[in-house]
Design an enzyme around this catalytic site. Structure first.
Site, PDB file in Angstrom:
ATOM      1  N   ARG A  58       0.796  -1.216   0.000  1.00  0.00           N
ATOM      2  CA  ARG A  58       0.000   0.000   0.000  1.00  0.00           C
ATOM      3  C   ARG A  58       0.841   1.283   0.000  1.00  0.00           C
ATOM      4  O   ARG A  58       0.623   2.182  -0.814  1.00  0.00           O
ATOM      5  CB  ARG A  58      -0.935   0.032   1.242  1.00  0.00           C
ATOM      6  CG  ARG A  58      -2.146  -0.845   1.140  1.00  0.00           C
ATOM      7  CD  ARG A  58      -2.497  -1.434   2.487  1.00  0.00           C
ATOM      8  NE  ARG A  58      -1.496  -2.421   2.840  1.00  0.00           N
ATOM      9  CZ  ARG A  58      -1.592  -3.714   2.534  1.00  0.00           C
ATOM     10  NH1 ARG A  58      -2.686  -4.161   1.983  1.00  0.00           N
ATOM     11  NH2 ARG A  58      -0.625  -4.569   2.811  1.00  0.00           N
ATOM     12  N   THR A  59       1.812   1.376   0.908  1.00  0.00           N
ATOM     13  CA  THR A  59       2.532   2.642   1.074  1.00  0.00           C
ATOM     14  C   THR A  59       3.372   2.960  -0.163  1.00  0.00           C
ATOM     15  O   THR A  59       3.328   4.071  -0.686  1.00  0.00           O
ATOM     16  CB  THR A  59       3.418   2.583   2.341  1.00  0.00           C
ATOM     17  OG1 THR A  59       2.638   2.078   3.421  1.00  0.00           O
ATOM     18  CG2 THR A  59       3.963   3.944   2.697  1.00  0.00           C
ATOM     19  N   LYS A  86      24.875  -5.297  -2.284  1.00  0.00           N
ATOM     20  CA  LYS A  86      26.331  -5.558  -2.341  1.00  0.00           C
ATOM     21  C   LYS A  86      27.032  -4.995  -1.112  1.00  0.00           C
ATOM     22  O   LYS A  86      28.256  -4.903  -1.074  1.00  0.00           O
ATOM     23  CB  LYS A  86      26.930  -4.900  -3.594  1.00  0.00           C
ATOM     24  CG  LYS A  86      26.322  -5.375  -4.898  1.00  0.00           C
ATOM     25  CD  LYS A  86      26.928  -4.574  -6.058  1.00  0.00           C
ATOM     26  CE  LYS A  86      26.071  -4.662  -7.291  1.00  0.00           C
ATOM     27  NZ  LYS A  86      26.358  -3.574  -8.247  1.00  0.00           N
ATOM     28  N   ARG A 108      11.326   3.810   3.820  1.00  0.00           N
ATOM     29  CA  ARG A 108      10.886   2.808   4.804  1.00  0.00           C
ATOM     30  C   ARG A 108      12.104   1.976   5.182  1.00  0.00           C
ATOM     31  O   ARG A 108      12.849   1.536   4.316  1.00  0.00           O
ATOM     32  CB  ARG A 108       9.798   1.897   4.233  1.00  0.00           C
ATOM     33  CG  ARG A 108       9.499   0.725   5.163  1.00  0.00           C
ATOM     34  CD  ARG A 108       8.300  -0.064   4.764  1.00  0.00           C
ATOM     35  NE  ARG A 108       7.083   0.692   5.016  1.00  0.00           N
ATOM     36  CZ  ARG A 108       5.863   0.146   4.953  1.00  0.00           C
ATOM     37  NH1 ARG A 108       5.710  -1.120   4.631  1.00  0.00           N
ATOM     38  NH2 ARG A 108       4.795   0.873   5.200  1.00  0.00           N
ATOM     39  N   HIS A 136       4.863   5.720  11.747  1.00  0.00           N
ATOM     40  CA  HIS A 136       4.389   5.581  10.361  1.00  0.00           C
ATOM     41  C   HIS A 136       3.413   6.757  10.157  1.00  0.00           C
ATOM     42  O   HIS A 136       2.201   6.585  10.144  1.00  0.00           O
ATOM     43  CB  HIS A 136       3.691   4.230  10.189  1.00  0.00           C
ATOM     44  CG  HIS A 136       3.413   3.831   8.777  1.00  0.00           C
ATOM     45  ND1 HIS A 136       3.524   4.685   7.696  1.00  0.00           N
ATOM     46  CD2 HIS A 136       3.008   2.636   8.258  1.00  0.00           C
ATOM     47  CE1 HIS A 136       3.200   4.033   6.588  1.00  0.00           C
ATOM     48  NE2 HIS A 136       2.889   2.784   6.906  1.00  0.00           N
TER      49      HIS A 136
HETATM   50  N1   CP Z   1      -0.243  -0.059   5.934  1.00  0.00           N
HETATM   51  C1   CP Z   1       0.953  -0.323   5.363  1.00  0.00           C
HETATM   52  O1   CP Z   1       1.981   0.252   5.732  1.00  0.00           O
HETATM   53  O2   CP Z   1       0.900  -1.288   4.379  1.00  0.00           O
HETATM   54  P1   CP Z   1       2.164  -1.716   3.515  1.00  0.00           P
HETATM   55  O3   CP Z   1       3.128  -2.418   4.421  1.00  0.00           O
HETATM   56  O4   CP Z   1       1.617  -2.639   2.438  1.00  0.00           O
HETATM   57  O5   CP Z   1       2.770  -0.480   2.926  1.00  0.00           O
END
Ligand code: CP
Length: 312
Positions: A58-59, A86, A108, A136
């Protein structure tokens, strides 16, 4: 109006006014995504790099869609196909990306604090797309956006967040944001999945899901983060589902118009039953739709030229 903020690293750093600005701006972009032509020229000539060291559906996708709908050039750096595989360090990776003059780096990473570290080594705006068990922020913003659309407000709502709270950056960012905007937050988890120092969060703490859901306006379920468990913290998945899984019978104890949320990915039959996840009370796919609008809002506020309007 663009934002005076340089980065979006966590909800902790935002005032209530900053949060409302993100939410209100995202409303403008929500409508763009429902038009026949879902593109505006706002970030033409800007470069957004998505740097994901952890898996994401999603993100990562919604940041890419958001950037493209704003006409930015979006580059997705797949860590497994990059020189990270590497042995290149995070600092060297950032220095090399910096040499390409990006406007925004969305990151992330499995380590808490990674986004703050990058922000110290780049001129680009940095957006935290999830750092370890820390924060988040765009998930919390899109959750607040979804709740506000469904309920018309955040103040005085009772929001129950249940599941693996100890390992959840989503729970942490949501608790900070929701409290800052006047909601009452409840955490529910087995004791082994409650964070150390939970008493400092300003939330009500439960270890019984039925009681935690009683009279709630919003019930947000979280998955067990198996990738972050270093030891067996639940007896078995079946036992966990029996005592901490949300089913229709337990949801009866919430307000009749309560909504059900989940940031995804869902483990159906574990923390949430399918008949609840797919019911009319579920806003889980509304959260995903909101994710694009909120990430457009964040990219606009951090990367647009001063004084530039959102749609031109
Ligand atoms: N909600 C969320 O962070 O989903 P993803 O891990 O798929 O990005």
């Amino acid at each position: 109006m663009t934002s005076p903020l340089r980065h979006l690293l966590g909800i902790e750093e935002l005032s209530a006014r900053d949060i409302v600005q993100f939410l209100d701006t995202s409303e403008v972009f929500f409508d763009v995504s429902r038009r026949r032509v879902r593109k505006v020229p706002t970030l033409r000539g800007k470069t957004v790099i998505n740097l994901f060291y952890e898996a994401s559906t999603r993100t990562r996708t919604s940041f890419e869609v958001a950037g493209k709908r704003l006409s930015a050039d979006v580059i997705n750096l797949s860590v497994s196909a990059s020189s990270v595989s590497k042995g290149e360090s995070l600092l060297d990776t950032v220095k090399n990306l910096e040499a390409m003059h990006p406007d925004v780096i969305v990151v992330r990473h499995a380590s808490s604090g990674a986004a703050h570290f990058i922000a110290r080594h780049t001129r680009a705006a940095v957006v935290n797309a999830g750092d370890g068990t820390h924060e988040h922020p765009t998930q919390a913003l899109l959750d607040a956006f979804t709740i506000r659309r469904a309920k018309g407000r955040l103040a005085d709502l009772v929001v129950t967040i249940a599941g693996d709270i100890a390992h959840s950056r989503v729970a942490r960012s949501n608790a900070i944001l929701l409290r800052r905007l006047g909601a009452q937050v409840r955490f529910c988890a087995p004791r082994t999945l409650m964070p150390v120092g939970v008493e400092t969060y300003g939330v009500e703490v439960f270890d019984d899901l039925g009681r935690a859901v009683e009279g709630a306006d919003v019930v947000m379920m979280l998955r067990i983060q198996r990738e972050r468990l270093t030891e067996a913290l639940i007896p078995s998945t079946r036992e966990y589902a029996r005592t901490f899984g949300l089913n229709a019978r337990i949801l009866e104890r919430a307000k009749p118009d309560a909504i059900v949320m989940h940031p995804g990915p869902m483990n159906r039959g574990v923390e949430i039953d399918s008949d609840v996840a797919d019911s009319p009370r579920s806003v889980i796919l509304d959260q995903v739709e909101a994710g694009v609008a909120v990430r457009m809002g964040v990219l606009y506020l951090l990367a647009a030229e001063a004084g530039q309007s959102p749609l031109s």
